[in-house]
Design a protein around this motif. Structure first.
Motif, mmCIF file in Angstrom:
data_model
loop_
_atom_site.group_PDB
_atom_site.id
_atom_site.type_symbol
_atom_site.label_atom_id
_atom_site.label_comp_id
_atom_site.label_asym_id
_atom_site.label_seq_id
_atom_site.Cartn_x
_atom_site.Cartn_y
_atom_site.Cartn_z
ATOM 1 N N SER A 61 0.857 -1.169 0.000
ATOM 2 C CA SER A 61 0.000 0.000 0.000
ATOM 3 C C SER A 61 0.902 1.231 0.000
ATOM 4 O O SER A 61 1.858 1.300 0.761
ATOM 5 C CB SER A 61 -0.908 -0.072 1.227
ATOM 6 N N GLU A 116 1.280 6.805 -9.489
ATOM 7 C CA GLU A 116 0.747 5.630 -10.208
ATOM 8 C C GLU A 116 1.551 5.377 -11.481
ATOM 9 O O GLU A 116 1.954 4.255 -11.763
ATOM 10 C CB GLU A 116 -0.734 5.839 -10.554
ATOM 11 N N ILE A 162 5.119 3.984 -10.738
ATOM 12 C CA ILE A 162 5.115 2.562 -10.371
ATOM 13 C C ILE A 162 4.841 1.693 -11.598
ATOM 14 O O ILE A 162 5.510 0.696 -11.835
ATOM 15 C CB ILE A 162 4.083 2.283 -9.252
ATOM 16 N N PRO A 213 -0.963 -0.694 -10.136
ATOM 17 C CA PRO A 213 -1.549 0.049 -9.012
ATOM 18 C C PRO A 213 -3.048 0.285 -9.183
ATOM 19 O O PRO A 213 -3.516 0.535 -10.291
ATOM 20 C CB PRO A 213 -0.794 1.385 -9.026
ATOM 21 N N LEU A 272 -2.587 3.993 -2.990
ATOM 22 C CA LEU A 272 -2.516 3.074 -4.121
ATOM 23 C C LEU A 272 -2.321 1.681 -3.554
ATOM 24 O O LEU A 272 -1.478 1.470 -2.676
ATOM 25 C CB LEU A 272 -1.329 3.422 -5.029
ATOM 26 N N ARG A 273 -3.096 0.734 -4.036
ATOM 27 C CA ARG A 273 -2.959 -0.658 -3.612
ATOM 28 C C ARG A 273 -2.264 -1.423 -4.735
ATOM 29 O O ARG A 273 -2.643 -1.302 -5.886
ATOM 30 C CB ARG A 273 -4.316 -1.262 -3.308
ATOM 31 N N LEU A 274 -1.244 -2.195 -4.345
ATOM 32 C CA LEU A 274 -0.462 -2.943 -5.329
ATOM 33 C C LEU A 274 -0.492 -4.428 -5.002
ATOM 34 O O LEU A 274 0.269 -4.893 -4.152
ATOM 35 C CB LEU A 274 1.001 -2.466 -5.326
#
Length: 185
Positions: free
Chosen positions: A66, A79, A82, A91, A98-100
């Protein structure tokens, strides 16, 4: 040639094991690790900055990273940074976070990494055996110079062999643990 020094031999063998552990730590296992995003740079405020200077990275779950962006205006830039870092991460934006999700490693990749762990272990064992050889040569040299007796040499050679066995076993255990971690789903 140098005189036999047990603590030096042991220190060098321990160094080979520590070096192996450090090499193994760098192998990715399919688990979330905040260090995975260390190389990411983001274009914000007209310049390129490391991700760590614009956001906080956490691993709330074993397979999820996260990224909490500090400034709302930089979310899209983070975003993009990444996504373009070549890490294979997609992402998902959730407000300023941002959740990865960390993708599973393929079976082939797991086997490759496990094999690499084995190669690292083999290099460490070779280093340990080289230190053992040096120790044995020092003992023979000391005996030749009449600094120790034949009985002392044999006793000390057994000591060197015990140290070698101990550190080779540590190497095998570290590699086996890492291989198990890599192959685990």
């Amino acid at each position: 040639m140098a005189k036999y020094d047990k603590s030096d031999i042991e220190r060098r063998m321990q160094g080979a094991v520590e070096s192996l552990k450090s090499d193994l730590a760098g192998l990715r296992t399919g688990r979330a690790n905040v260090a995975l995003l260390d190389p990411v740079v983001v274009e914000v405020y007209g310049s390129m900055m490391p991700l760590s200077q614009v956001a906080t990275v956490n691993a709330p779950e074993p397979r999820m990273l996260s990224v909490q962006v500090w400034d709302k205006a930089n979310v899209t830039a983070v975003e993009k940074g990444i996504a373009h870092a070549g890490l294979g991460l997609n992402p998902m934006i959730d407000g300023q976070t941002l959740r990865l999700p960390i993708p599973d490693l393929t079976e082939d990749r797991r086997k490759e990494l496990a094999k690499l762990a084995g190669q690292y272990a083999e290099k460490a064992k070779i280093a340990i055996r080289n230190v053992r050889r040096d120790g044995m040569e020092m003992l023979k040299e000391d005996e030749k110079k009449k600094e120790i007796s034949e009985d002392d040499r044999k006793r000390l050679e057994e000591e060197v062999q015990k140290m070698t066995d101990k550190y080779v076993a540590e190497t095998d255990a570290a590699a086996a643990h890492k291989e198990k971690e890599i192959l685990q789903r």
